[in-house]
Design a protein around this motif. Sequence first.
Motif, PDB file in Angstrom:
ATOM      1  N   SER A   1      47.378  43.200  36.434  1.00 31.76           N
ATOM      2  CA  SER A   1      47.398  42.317  35.263  1.00 31.76           C
ATOM      3  C   SER A   1      46.029  41.691  34.998  1.00 31.76           C
ATOM      4  CB  SER A   1      48.441  41.217  35.439  1.00 31.76           C
ATOM      5  OG  SER A   1      48.105  40.400  36.542  1.00 31.76           O
ATOM      6  N   LEU A   2      45.073  41.939  35.903  1.00 30.19           N
ATOM      7  CA  LEU A   2      43.731  41.383  35.754  1.00 30.19           C
ATOM      8  C   LEU A   2      42.789  42.395  35.107  1.00 30.19           C
ATOM      9  CD1 LEU A   2      43.297  39.753  39.277  1.00 30.19           C
ATOM     10  CD2 LEU A   2      43.755  38.594  37.131  1.00 30.19           C
ATOM     11  N   PRO A   3      41.755  41.919  34.431  1.00 33.71           N
ATOM     12  CA  PRO A   3      40.761  42.852  33.881  1.00 33.71           C
ATOM     13  C   PRO A   3      39.987  43.550  35.006  1.00 33.71           C
ATOM     14  CG  PRO A   3      40.240  40.567  33.295  1.00 33.71           C
ATOM     15  CD  PRO A   3      41.493  40.547  34.083  1.00 33.71           C
ATOM     16  N   GLU A   4      39.355  44.653  34.674  1.00 34.52           N
ATOM     17  CA  GLU A   4      38.580  45.428  35.646  1.00 34.52           C
ATOM     18  C   GLU A   4      37.310  44.684  36.056  1.00 34.52           C
ATOM     19  OE1 GLU A   4      39.169  48.661  36.911  1.00 34.52           O
ATOM     20  OE2 GLU A   4      41.169  48.375  36.085  1.00 34.52           O
ATOM     21  N   GLY A   5      36.763  45.061  37.188  1.00 33.59           N
ATOM     22  CA  GLY A   5      35.470  44.546  37.636  1.00 33.59           C
ATOM     23  C   GLY A   5      35.582  43.206  38.345  1.00 33.59           C
ATOM     24  N   TRP A   6      34.475  42.494  38.351  1.00 30.67           N
ATOM     25  CA  TRP A   6      34.421  41.172  38.954  1.00 30.67           C
ATOM     26  C   TRP A   6      35.090  40.177  38.016  1.00 30.67           C
ATOM     27  CZ3 TRP A   6      32.406  40.101  43.746  1.00 30.67           C
ATOM     28  CH2 TRP A   6      31.726  41.139  44.373  1.00 30.67           C
ATOM     29  N   ARG A   7      35.769  39.186  38.586  1.00 31.31           N
ATOM     30  CA  ARG A   7      36.432  38.163  37.791  1.00 31.31           C
ATOM     31  C   ARG A   7      36.055  36.779  38.325  1.00 31.31           C
ATOM     32  NH1 ARG A   7      40.206  42.716  38.738  1.00 31.31           N
ATOM     33  NH2 ARG A   7      39.757  42.000  40.819  1.00 31.31           N
ATOM     34  N   VAL A   8      35.813  35.864  37.414  1.00 32.67           N
ATOM     35  CA  VAL A   8      35.652  34.455  37.769  1.00 32.67           C
ATOM     36  C   VAL A   8      36.865  33.767  37.160  1.00 32.67           C
ATOM     37  CG1 VAL A   8      34.259  32.386  37.536  1.00 32.67           C
ATOM     38  CG2 VAL A   8      33.151  34.599  37.766  1.00 32.67           C
ATOM     39  N   ALA A   9      37.639  33.107  38.006  1.00 35.45           N
ATOM     40  CA  ALA A   9      38.929  32.604  37.562  1.00 35.45           C
ATOM     41  C   ALA A   9      39.071  31.106  37.808  1.00 35.45           C
ATOM     42  CB  ALA A   9      40.049  33.350  38.288  1.00 35.45           C
TER      43      ALA A   9
ATOM     44  N   PHE B   1      37.061  30.350  41.199  1.00 37.84           N
ATOM     45  CA  PHE B   1      36.942  31.297  42.295  1.00 37.84           C
ATOM     46  C   PHE B   1      36.525  32.666  41.793  1.00 37.84           C
ATOM     47  CE2 PHE B   1      41.372  30.693  41.159  1.00 37.84           C
ATOM     48  CZ  PHE B   1      41.895  31.967  41.024  1.00 37.84           C
ATOM     49  N   ILE B   2      35.890  33.416  42.696  1.00 42.14           N
ATOM     50  CA  ILE B   2      35.388  34.754  42.383  1.00 42.14           C
ATOM     51  C   ILE B   2      36.318  35.777  43.005  1.00 42.14           C
ATOM     52  CG2 ILE B   2      33.481  36.379  42.692  1.00 42.14           C
ATOM     53  CD1 ILE B   2      31.579  34.000  42.798  1.00 42.14           C
ATOM     54  N   ILE B   3      36.741  36.742  42.179  1.00 45.72           N
ATOM     55  CA  ILE B   3      37.588  37.847  42.641  1.00 45.72           C
ATOM     56  C   ILE B   3      36.761  39.117  42.534  1.00 45.72           C
ATOM     57  CG2 ILE B   3      39.753  39.104  42.304  1.00 45.72           C
ATOM     58  CD1 ILE B   3      40.764  36.625  40.725  1.00 45.72           C
ATOM     59  N   ASP B   4      36.635  39.848  43.634  1.00 43.86           N
ATOM     60  CA  ASP B   4      35.836  41.075  43.611  1.00 43.86           C
ATOM     61  C   ASP B   4      36.626  42.227  42.979  1.00 43.86           C
ATOM     62  OD1 ASP B   4      37.548  42.128  45.556  1.00 43.86           O
ATOM     63  OD2 ASP B   4      36.093  42.042  47.167  1.00 43.86           O
ATOM     64  N   PRO B   5      35.988  43.365  42.702  1.00 41.08           N
ATOM     65  CA  PRO B   5      36.677  44.487  42.055  1.00 41.08           C
ATOM     66  C   PRO B   5      37.831  45.077  42.877  1.00 41.08           C
ATOM     67  CG  PRO B   5      34.322  44.750  41.837  1.00 41.08           C
ATOM     68  CD  PRO B   5      34.542  43.601  42.767  1.00 41.08           C
ATOM     69  N   LEU B   6      37.846  44.817  44.182  1.00 38.48           N
ATOM     70  CA  LEU B   6      38.934  45.316  45.027  1.00 38.48           C
ATOM     71  C   LEU B   6      40.129  44.369  45.047  1.00 38.48           C
ATOM     72  CD1 LEU B   6      36.817  46.617  48.038  1.00 38.48           C
ATOM     73  CD2 LEU B   6      37.729  47.917  46.100  1.00 38.48           C
ATOM     74  N   GLY B   7      40.008  43.231  44.386  1.00 42.86           N
ATOM     75  CA  GLY B   7      41.117  42.284  44.302  1.00 42.86           C
ATOM     76  C   GLY B   7      41.119  41.231  45.385  1.00 42.86           C
ATOM     77  N   ASN B   8      39.969  40.935  45.986  1.00 40.87           N
ATOM     78  CA  ASN B   8      39.878  39.907  47.023  1.00 40.87           C
ATOM     79  C   ASN B   8      39.219  38.654  46.463  1.00 40.87           C
ATOM     80  OD1 ASN B   8      40.833  41.652  49.127  1.00 40.87           O
ATOM     81  ND2 ASN B   8      38.829  42.603  49.121  1.00 40.87           N
ATOM     82  N   VAL B   9      39.836  37.498  46.707  1.00 40.00           N
ATOM     83  CA  VAL B   9      39.204  36.229  46.355  1.00 40.00           C
ATOM     84  C   VAL B   9      38.229  35.920  47.471  1.00 40.00           C
ATOM     85  CG1 VAL B   9      39.557  33.790  45.892  1.00 40.00           C
ATOM     86  CG2 VAL B   9      41.263  35.443  45.141  1.00 40.00           C
ATOM     87  N   VAL B  10      36.932  35.872  47.153  1.00 37.53           N
ATOM     88  CA  VAL B  10      35.926  35.748  48.202  1.00 37.53           C
ATOM     89  C   VAL B  10      35.303  34.352  48.302  1.00 37.53           C
ATOM     90  CG1 VAL B  10      35.360  38.191  48.362  1.00 37.53           C
ATOM     91  CG2 VAL B  10      34.228  36.822  46.657  1.00 37.53           C
ATOM     92  N   LEU B  11      35.082  33.678  47.185  1.00 41.33           N
ATOM     93  CA  LEU B  11      34.463  32.356  47.195  1.00 41.33           C
ATOM     94  C   LEU B  11      35.179  31.438  46.204  1.00 41.33           C
ATOM     95  CD1 LEU B  11      30.721  33.455  46.946  1.00 41.33           C
ATOM     96  CD2 LEU B  11      31.736  32.344  48.916  1.00 41.33           C
TER      97      LEU B  11
END
Length: 180
Positions: A57-65, A138-148
């Motif tokens: 349900s999220l857009p592709e690539g890096w996400r700032v949420a 928070f930052i979500i990487d392209p693999l779907g992990n919340v990292v920071l």
Amino acid sequence: MTTIKKSRVTLVGVVLAFLIPVIGAKLVLDQNWYQGAATNKGTMMVPPVELRQLSNSLPEGWRVALRDDGNCDQACVQGLYAINQLDIALGKETDRVSPILISANGTQLDLNQVPLVKHVQDLALAQAVADIPAHHLFIIDPLGNVVLYYPTYENEEAMRAEAKNLLSDLRTLLKLSKIG
């Protein structure tokens, strides 16, 4: 000095030349005399929150949420504005990052003020990121992990400083990333 003694002294010298730095490094690390430098300015998620199964349900690539729990205050609004401006600040890397607002049951916020932010209404996704404090970016990487993740502030100057921290970390991640 005989040749045997010279060769033994040379051998001992060579062995010590390799052992002393290793023993010294071990001692420094064991005694906590060395504090490793942290280059990230946000708070690292250890272990990262995995959203792999929910990321369709999220857009592709890096996400700032930003997670909206329904009680969005002025700090939340400042954070929303910051991720909207992030798209402009990234310059040529803007295509790799999508600003999103995650909520479980819709939002009371006026998203017309932040046209670049995509609203994602997904109960499972909102529950998965519930470990992150409310109204934090928070930052979500392209693999779907919340990292920071980063706090939001009601004060505009403090929020601007935190947005610069997020931008700095995001630029570093984008530079080092081979994916997304």
